[in-house]
Design an enzyme around this catalytic site. Structure first.
Site, mmCIF file in Angstrom:
data_model
loop_
_atom_site.group_PDB
_atom_site.id
_atom_site.type_symbol
_atom_site.label_atom_id
_atom_site.label_comp_id
_atom_site.label_asym_id
_atom_site.label_seq_id
_atom_site.Cartn_x
_atom_site.Cartn_y
_atom_site.Cartn_z
ATOM 1 N N GLU A 217 0.878 -1.181 0.000
ATOM 2 C CA GLU A 217 0.000 0.000 0.000
ATOM 3 C C GLU A 217 0.905 1.217 0.000
ATOM 4 O OE1 GLU A 217 -3.170 -0.118 -0.320
ATOM 5 O OE2 GLU A 217 -3.653 -2.192 0.156
ATOM 6 N N CYS A 251 -2.029 9.480 2.053
ATOM 7 C CA CYS A 251 -1.530 8.845 0.828
ATOM 8 C C CYS A 251 -2.366 9.237 -0.395
ATOM 9 C CB CYS A 251 -1.553 7.332 0.991
ATOM 10 S SG CYS A 251 -3.140 6.695 1.527
HETATM 11 P P1 NAD Z 1 8.130 4.694 5.082
HETATM 12 O O1 NAD Z 1 8.173 3.891 3.834
HETATM 13 O O2 NAD Z 1 9.269 5.574 5.392
HETATM 14 O O3 NAD Z 1 7.950 3.747 6.362
HETATM 15 C C1 NAD Z 1 6.880 2.831 6.499
HETATM 16 C C2 NAD Z 1 7.257 1.731 7.470
HETATM 17 O O4 NAD Z 1 8.347 1.002 6.935
HETATM 18 C C3 NAD Z 1 7.698 2.192 8.857
HETATM 19 O O5 NAD Z 1 7.121 1.327 9.818
HETATM 20 C C4 NAD Z 1 9.208 2.024 8.840
HETATM 21 O O6 NAD Z 1 9.752 1.695 10.079
HETATM 22 C C5 NAD Z 1 9.381 0.853 7.909
HETATM 23 N N1 NAD Z 1 10.641 0.843 7.178
HETATM 24 C C6 NAD Z 1 11.383 1.910 6.781
HETATM 25 N N2 NAD Z 1 12.455 1.489 6.082
HETATM 26 C C7 NAD Z 1 12.391 0.146 6.041
HETATM 27 C C8 NAD Z 1 13.184 -0.865 5.445
HETATM 28 N N3 NAD Z 1 14.289 -0.580 4.764
HETATM 29 N N4 NAD Z 1 12.800 -2.158 5.577
HETATM 30 C C9 NAD Z 1 11.673 -2.482 6.260
HETATM 31 N N5 NAD Z 1 10.883 -1.569 6.842
HETATM 32 C C10 NAD Z 1 11.226 -0.267 6.726
HETATM 33 O O7 NAD Z 1 6.766 5.530 4.997
HETATM 34 P P2 NAD Z 1 6.213 6.632 5.981
HETATM 35 O O8 NAD Z 1 7.024 7.863 5.893
HETATM 36 O O9 NAD Z 1 5.979 6.016 7.317
HETATM 37 O O10 NAD Z 1 4.754 6.888 5.351
HETATM 38 C C11 NAD Z 1 4.537 7.782 4.283
HETATM 39 C C12 NAD Z 1 4.337 7.034 2.986
HETATM 40 O O11 NAD Z 1 3.344 6.022 3.151
HETATM 41 C C13 NAD Z 1 3.808 7.937 1.872
HETATM 42 O O12 NAD Z 1 4.431 7.591 0.655
HETATM 43 C C14 NAD Z 1 2.316 7.606 1.819
HETATM 44 O O13 NAD Z 1 1.724 7.881 0.577
HETATM 45 C C15 NAD Z 1 2.336 6.138 2.134
HETATM 46 N N6 NAD Z 1 1.044 5.688 2.674
HETATM 47 C C16 NAD Z 1 0.288 4.828 1.928
HETATM 48 C C17 NAD Z 1 -0.948 4.433 2.394
HETATM 49 C C18 NAD Z 1 -1.820 3.492 1.591
HETATM 50 O O14 NAD Z 1 -2.794 2.996 2.146
HETATM 51 N N7 NAD Z 1 -1.519 3.237 0.325
HETATM 52 C C19 NAD Z 1 -1.415 4.877 3.629
HETATM 53 C C20 NAD Z 1 -0.604 5.736 4.379
HETATM 54 C C21 NAD Z 1 0.625 6.147 3.887
#
Ligand code: NAD
Length: 478
Positions: A217, A251
């Site tokens: 997602e 998002c």
């Molecule tokens: P992010 O990708 O930085 O982090 C998301 C999660 O991944 C966190 O729990 C983090 O600890 C973990 N993570 C980070 N690096 C990792 C790695 N290398 N390996 C495994 N896990 C890792 O995203 P964010 O800043 O928390 O959220 C914002 C993003 O999420 C935006 O792009 C937004 O559009 C998207 N988003 C999508 C939805 C959806 O339903 N499609 C909903 C909310 C947010």
């Protein structure tokens, strides 16, 4: 619950072993499990709302209850109230002539085992508990990994769930990126990741080591198409309302807004006016959701400043002398609209994820369609207008995770419809029946007839000369 595990791998293994011992999970058990989580969320909603307020340093508790508590509860309740129907026998048509020999076939939706769920900070409970609703509805166990960007919410969730729920059913592990990396390399039976496209790619690579199926997602730059057949005032009001949601940290927040050239001035003014009427003040206004932390606030400010420094036409809802002060102050930013920025600016290339948007003027709807198609496939697409032929053209010739017409964000609130991205905005779905199916293994069960006719039909070796002729006679295009 008191059971402790030395490592995430051990916890996952214990869940998977318990799943093997108790593989059949009746509808009644699933409902009870969902109800248990619902009861925990209801009983502790105040603690969760307080934790989210602290993590954002000022996200109002009312907003957090609406977004994360009520959002999660409605997913959990929808699964609880519909899973009986989803579990009904799914009979399938058997091929001829076995259908006439007494064969039957069905598809059974079997629990996969243990689902890993990685969440984001912008909806720190919803991005964990809404997927959890699908996981439990499908008879699975789950381990949740909250975002480290909202550590208080993560800690409260971990503490409450550890006290109230059996870790062999639902457990929470906390920690930073390093924990996420380890988590995504575990041999789950399914992994649901919500987050950025960049990290999504890493998750998929990690999951591939164990052939773990993934639901991703992700995010992106969701476009809004404002038709010249739209009621501009109401359209701009609705766009501004959507942009105000969670401080633009959604998002599916409108990101690039295409407006007929002759309407661009008026559209910019109308959007900013609505924003001002929603928020007479920005600083210290409890209704404005702050940017989650200084680093993210600085990123949004940098994106806006880069557009300003490149000579772009930037309009703002509230005059603030120095945006940098907002970063060190309360991290609440006014809405910025950047009009027709060049393609090489950051605001044209990166997901904004904050209170800013791009306005792009157009003469012809096909230019808009071409521009949308030149970009990564977005998570959401919005169309405002009453021109059915034009709407059909936009829908037929673009792709996006979902669509709302004459409003923004609304399709994501649907439980009776899949939610998910396409291409760079993600893969797979959750919500409702599609979420249940995504987290179940669709297992085809064929029941053979008592009598096996293959020998008398000449289909078994040793084959006589007629065998090939018999096969060839059936090669037809009918
Ligand atoms: P992010 O990708 O930085 O982090 C998301 C999660 O991944 C966190 O729990 C983090 O600890 C973990 N993570 C980070 N690096 C990792 C790695 N290398 N390996 C495994 N896990 C890792 O995203 P964010 O800043 O928390 O959220 C914002 C993003 O999420 C935006 O792009 C937004 O559009 C998207 N988003 C999508 C939805 C959806 O339903 N499609 C909903 C909310 C947010």
């Amino acid at each position: 619950m008191t059971q402790q595990f030395d490592s995430m791998a051990e916890l996952l293994n214990a869940q998977q072993q318990d799943h093997i011992q108790h593989r059949l999970v009746s509808a009644d058990q699933r409902r009870k499990r969902l109800q248990q989580v619902i009861d925990v969320v209801v009983a502790h909603h105040q603690k969760f709302a307080e934790a989210m307020e602290l993590d954002f340093a000022g996200r109002s508790q009312g907003f957090s209850v609406m977004n994360d508590i009520l959002g999660s509860l409605s997913s959990l309740k929808y699964a609880r109230d519909n899973l009986e129907t989803w579990l009904e026998s799914d009979h399938r048509q058997v091929f001829s002539p076995y259908d006439q020999l007494g064969s039957t076939a069905r598809v059974e939706y079997q629990a996969k085992g243990s689902v890993g769920i990685i969440g984001t900070w912008n909806a720190p409970l919803y991005t964990l508990l809404s997927p959890l609703a699908c996981a439990l509805g499908a008879g699975n166990r789950a381990i949740l990994k909250p975002s480290e960007v909202t550590p208080k919410t993560a800690e409260v969730l971990a503490t409450i769930f550890a006290k109230e729920l059996d870790p062999l059913l639902v457990a929470v592990v906390t920690g930073g990126v390093e924990v996420g990396v380890e988590f995504s390399h575990l041999p789950f039976d399914h992994l649901i990741f919500t987050g950025s496209t960049a990290v999504g790619k890493k998750i998929m690579q990690a999951a591939a080591q164990n052939l773990v199926p993934v639901t991703l997602e992700l995010g992106g730059k969701s476009p809004v198409v404002v038709s010249d057949s739209s009621d501009l005032q109401e359209t701009c009001r609705r766009i501004a309302v959507a942009k105000s949601n969670n401080g633009g940290q959604l998002c599916i927040s409108p990101d690039i807004i295409y407006v007929p050239k002759y309407n661009i001035e008026q559209a910019a003014s109308l959007i900013l006016e609505t924003y001002q009427s929603l928020f007479p003040e920005i600083t210290n206004n409890a209704d404005v959701v702050p940017i989650v932390n200084q680093a993210h606030c600085q990123r949004v400010v940098d994106v806006i400043k880069q557009a300003q420094d490149s000579g772009c036409d930037v309009r703002v809802s509230h005059n603030i002398d120095d945006l940098t002060e907002c970063v060190t102050n309360d991290k609440r930013l006014p809405l910025h609209l950047v009009i027709a920025p060049p393609k090489n600016t950051r605001i044209m290339q990166e997901e904004i994820f904050g209170p800013a948007a791009v306005l792009l003027p157009f003469d012809n709807i096909n230019e808009v369609i071409d521009d949308i198609n030149r970009r990564d496939k977005p998570l959401a697409l919005y169309y405002f207008g009453e021109d059915q032929a034009e709407l059909d053209n936009v829908l037929a010739n673009t792709s996006s995770g979902g669509v709302s017409i004459n409003d923004c964000l609304m399709h994501a609130a649907m439980h009776d419809a899949p939610f998910g991205g396409v291409g760079a905005s993600g893969m797979g779905h959750y919500h409702g029946h599609e979420g249940f199916k995504a987290l179940s293994h669709a297992r085809t069960v064929f029941v053979a007839p008592k009598h096996d006719p293959r020998a008398e039909w000449g289909l078994l070796p040793p084959h006589n000369e007629q065998f090939k002729a018999m096969m060839v006679a059936q090669v037809s295009a009918d």
